[in-house]
Structure formats: C-alpha cells, structure tokens
Enzyme design. Structure first.
Site, PDB file in Angstrom:
ATOM      1  N   GLU A  34       0.795  -1.229   0.000  1.00 20.99           N
ATOM      2  CA  GLU A  34       0.000   0.000   0.000  1.00 20.99           C
ATOM      3  C   GLU A  34       0.828   1.279   0.000  1.00 20.99           C
ATOM      4  OE1 GLU A  34      -2.900  -0.282   3.176  1.00 20.99           O
ATOM      5  OE2 GLU A  34      -3.989  -1.851   2.139  1.00 20.99           O
ATOM      6  N   GLU A  45      -5.432  -8.656   0.774  1.00 22.59           N
ATOM      7  CA  GLU A  45      -6.061  -8.353   2.064  1.00 22.59           C
ATOM      8  C   GLU A  45      -7.539  -8.074   1.853  1.00 22.59           C
ATOM      9  OE1 GLU A  45      -4.496  -5.131   4.483  1.00 22.59           O
ATOM     10  OE2 GLU A  45      -2.439  -5.774   4.056  1.00 22.59           O
TER      11      GLU A  45
END
Ligand code: GBH
Length: 451
Positions: free
Chosen positions: A171, A356
């Site tokens: 991320e 995720e």
C-alpha cells in the site's frame, strides 16, 4: 459450519489460493531484540496523541517469540498460503551491513512454513522504515528508493528459494498519503508536495527492487500490493459525481496508472495543483516494469461530496448501511467493481491476488469461544464478489484474509480487532473465532488437487 460458498464456484476450487495475512510491526513485538533498529513506527507511537491509548508495537502479539506456535496455527487452518512482511530494521544496520540474527528469524520462519506445505507471500515493506532513513528525509528523499533496492537485493539473496512470491511494497498510497499528506501514519508529515514525491520514490524503489529479485531469486513470483477503494456520490449533482470520480482517481489511479501505464493521471494534479513530483529520465520505465502478479487490498466504500473548491470530502455517515468496528461501510460489490474496472483500463494487467480483505469487530472470549457472525458473512460475501469478477473475465488467483490474528491496528492500536483468531494481550493466548473455524471447515471440504 463451513463458510457458505457453493462448491462449484471458481473460488471453491483447490487451484484458487486461500491464505491469511499479517505484517511485521503489527505482530512481532521484540522491538529491541537481536539488533533491531528503531523504525518510524516506534518513533510515531512514542509521540503523544498519535496512537489511540498510547499503544505501541513493542510487544504486539509477541510473534517474534511465539512464531513456532503461530506456524502451527496457520497450518492448522488448512490454508494454502501465508502472507507476512519482513521488518527492514531487523535485517540490516545503518551502514547496510546484514544482521544475521534478524535474517535468521525469517529463515527459520519460512523453512517452518515450507515444511508444513504452506506457500509464502513475503512483503518487503509494510511501513516499518528504519528511522535513520527518515532522519535523512524518508520517502520524500530519492536516496530511500536506492536504500530500498539494496535491502531488496540483500533479502532476495538471503532468502532465495524459500519464498513463493515477493511483494515489494504494501500500500504505497498509505505510506505516501497517510504518512506524508495527512500525518495519520508515521512519519506524521502533512505536506502534499512531499506526498507526491514520496509516492514517486516508493514506486521507483519498487521498480528497482523488482530487478534485484529477478536476478537473485528467479523462481519466485514478483509483484506489489496496493490498496483500493470505491466512492459513491452523496447526491446526483454533477459536482458530487466529480467529487466521487476525483476521490477514486486519488485512491486508485494515482498509484496503479504509473505501475500499469507508466504515467501519473492528469486529474491528480487538477485535485492537487502544483504538486507534480520531480521525475528523472527512465523513472517511469522502471516503475512500470512488468510483474508476475498484482496484489489488491480492498475494504470499503466511502460516500463523498464536493468540498465546493473543486475537491471532495467525506459525506456525513448514513445510518442505513452496515458498518464494521472501524465505521467502514460493508460493500462487497465494490470489490467486483474495482476488479472489472482495472481489467478494462489496464491492457497488461497481470494475474491478481486479493492480498487483504477482512473487517474489525469488537470480539471477546466467552466460555472459551468467540462469536463473530458479522465477519463470517463479510468473508462469504466478499469471496462471492471475487467470484463475480472471475465470471466477468478477471484473472483472480487467490484471496488472503486480513488477518490471521488480532494485532496492532496502526493509529487505532489494539482496540480494533481484525483477526480470525482472538488474541488476549495480557496472556498472549490465541483463541480461534467462529470465523476461523468456518474458514477451516470450508478449506477441509474443498477437493484436494490430484497429484
Ligand atoms: C491495510 O490498510 C493495511 O495493509 C493493514 O496493515 C491494516 O491492518 C489493514 O488494512 C486494516 O486497516 O484517508 O485516513 O480515512 C488499510 C487501507 C486504505 C484503510 C485507506 C483506510 C482510508 C484512510 N486503508 N483508508 S483515511
């Protein structure tokens, strides 16, 4: 009972990879052991007012000491794969000299997983930057991209053959925007010029790292993990629709366009005028180096409205939608929308893994068990959303639940519980939640591949 997933769906086939995920700073603890350096998160946690209740990752789930039992926990679930991250501050000193003690921790861990037949998805950078690099500007400095490439070089040499798939970064949007834009994450800077420059250096570091990994561990897959999100307009007005579009660009295309198309989206700099990063010749080619897989993290939808100045802001929460302990809207369809959109926008989209997905709930142990019915439904509905994307032609190969166990939830400390396993932070006892039992039962009833 098992997760309620039709046996004939693509996601119920044994070829579809199922896993659980964690990250180093969120679970390891042992912050001062075996030569680990200070990270930006240690610094940030020690600053008053940054993290809820002043929580820190000093002990976390004590995974650094309990890793063997945790490997048994993972293997006992019956998952195909485990996604973990390496703590950069554990494995090199300030001069870049390898730290054998830190490296050995990961060698033992990866070997133990392999011995149990669990594939390993290893992220090199899940936000724990060595503090000494932040002292020289952190990701806002180009030097950090080169330091990251040297770190990737070392790890892919040391761990070659032990890793199924390498992800360079987790991320980068969060590192850049939450870390340098709004200061909600370490290092707590609030400066949009540093933000776009930081993202550029993160992505540059990613591209440089891919080359090192290819050279050192050619048998492993190489990719990156990025967060995604979807946005709805508060009203049907053109201004609110543009607000939702700009929010989507900011959260998704700002990161994925340079990786997949080799250019930043122009609308980013309509949103943040005058923040174009300094880009040197060759950078965009490095950043858009082809990968073997793309990791996508997805959590929720945000409803936004115009801020009246050509930008967007979050709209007041409606009480009509289901939310999690984070206040995040439960919106499985958004995952299908993202996957279908990326598949249309990016001609060279590599195979995708959902690296995720999961939710926080306020779980507690009662009579030795933990009921988390909302999470079971959440997982079922998001898995079916992935299935819908596969049916629409998107090449999605796997899905990792965030998270294996409750852990340090960044600015929210230990008060938000994302695990399918409950952790008692006083005793460090791990208790499988009902969701974990449902996942385990689902995995047991899947057909095993013929060997
Ligand atoms: C992931 O990030 C992380 O990879 C993981 O470590 C973490 O524990 C997990 O999810 C659960 O949070 O603009 O400030 O309103 C979460 C991705 C994307 C969540 C952006 C919050 C909006 C933040 N995030 N999002 S803000």
């Amino acid at each position: 009972p098992a997760l309620n997933i039709p046996a004939n769906s693509a996601i119920a086939q044994p070829e579809f990879l199922m896993g659980v995920a964690t990250a180093s700073y969120q679970i390891e603890g042992a912050a001062d052991e075996d030569g680990r350096l200070q990270s930006i998160w240690d610094t940030y946690c020690d600053e008053p007012g940054r993290v809820l209740h002043g929580d820190t990752g000093d002990v976390a789930c004590d995974h650094y000491h309990r890793w063997e039992a945790d490997v048994d926990l993972i293997a006992g679930l019956g998952v195909d794969a485990y996604r973990l991250s390496i703590a950069w501050p554990r494995v090199m000193d300030e001069q870049g000299v390898p730290n054998a003690k830190g490296i050995n921790f990961y060698k033992k861990l990866l070997d133990a997983l392999k011995a149990k037949g669990v594939q390993t998805y290893v992220t090199l950078y899940h936000w724990d930057l060595p503090q000494h690099l932040q002292d020289r500007g952190g990701w806002a400095s180009r030097e950090t991209a080169y330091a990251f490439a040297a770190y990737a070089d070392l790890m892919s040499r040391e761990l070659a053959g032990k890793v199924t798939a390498w992800a360079t970064l987790n991320e980068p949007w969060c590192s850049a925007y939450l870390g340098y834009g709004i200061g909600r994450h370490a290092p707590g800077v609030t400066d949009l010029r540093q933000t776009t420059q930081a993202l550029h250096h993160l992505l540059l570091g990613h591209g440089l790292a891919l080359a090192k990994i290819r050279a050192n561990d050619p048998g492993a897959l190489r990719g990156i993990v990025c967060n995604t999100g979807v946005f709805g307009p508060q009203t049907d007005s053109a201004a609110d629709k543009d607000a939702a579009y700009l929010a989507y660009v900011q959260q998704n295309y700002w990161v994925f366009d340079p990786l997949m198309l080799g250019s930043y989206p122009k609308d980013m700099f309509r949103l943040w005028p005058g923040t174009e990063p300094l880009v040197l010749p060759g950078d965009m080619e490095t950043i858009s180096t082809p990968m073997d897989f793309l990791g996508i993290n997805y959590y929720f939808r945000t409803v936004v409205e115009t801020d009246g100045k050509g930008g967007y802001k979050e709209a007041p929460h409606s009480d009509k939608v289901e939310r999690t302990q984070m206040g995040w809207e439960v919106y499985p369809k958004g995952l299908t929308e993202i996957l279908v959109d990326f598949n249309a926008r990016y001609p060279d989209l590599p195979p995708i893994y959902i690296t995720e997905n999961g939710m926080a709930s306020d779980d507690s142990v009662s009579d030795g068990s933990v009921a988390d019915p909302q999470r079971i439904r959440f997982l079922e509905n998001h898995l079916m959303a992935v299935n819908d994307a596969i049916k629409a032609g998107v090449d999605v190969r796997g899905y990792f639940i965030w998270s294996l166990m409750d852990n340090f939830e960044w600015a929210y400390g230990y008060e938000r519980r994302f695990g399918i396993t409950h952790v008692d932070y006083t005793t460090q006892v791990r208790t499988p939640k009902h969701s974990s039992l449902a996942v385990q039962a689902f995995l047991q009833q899947r057909k095993r591949p013929q060997r």
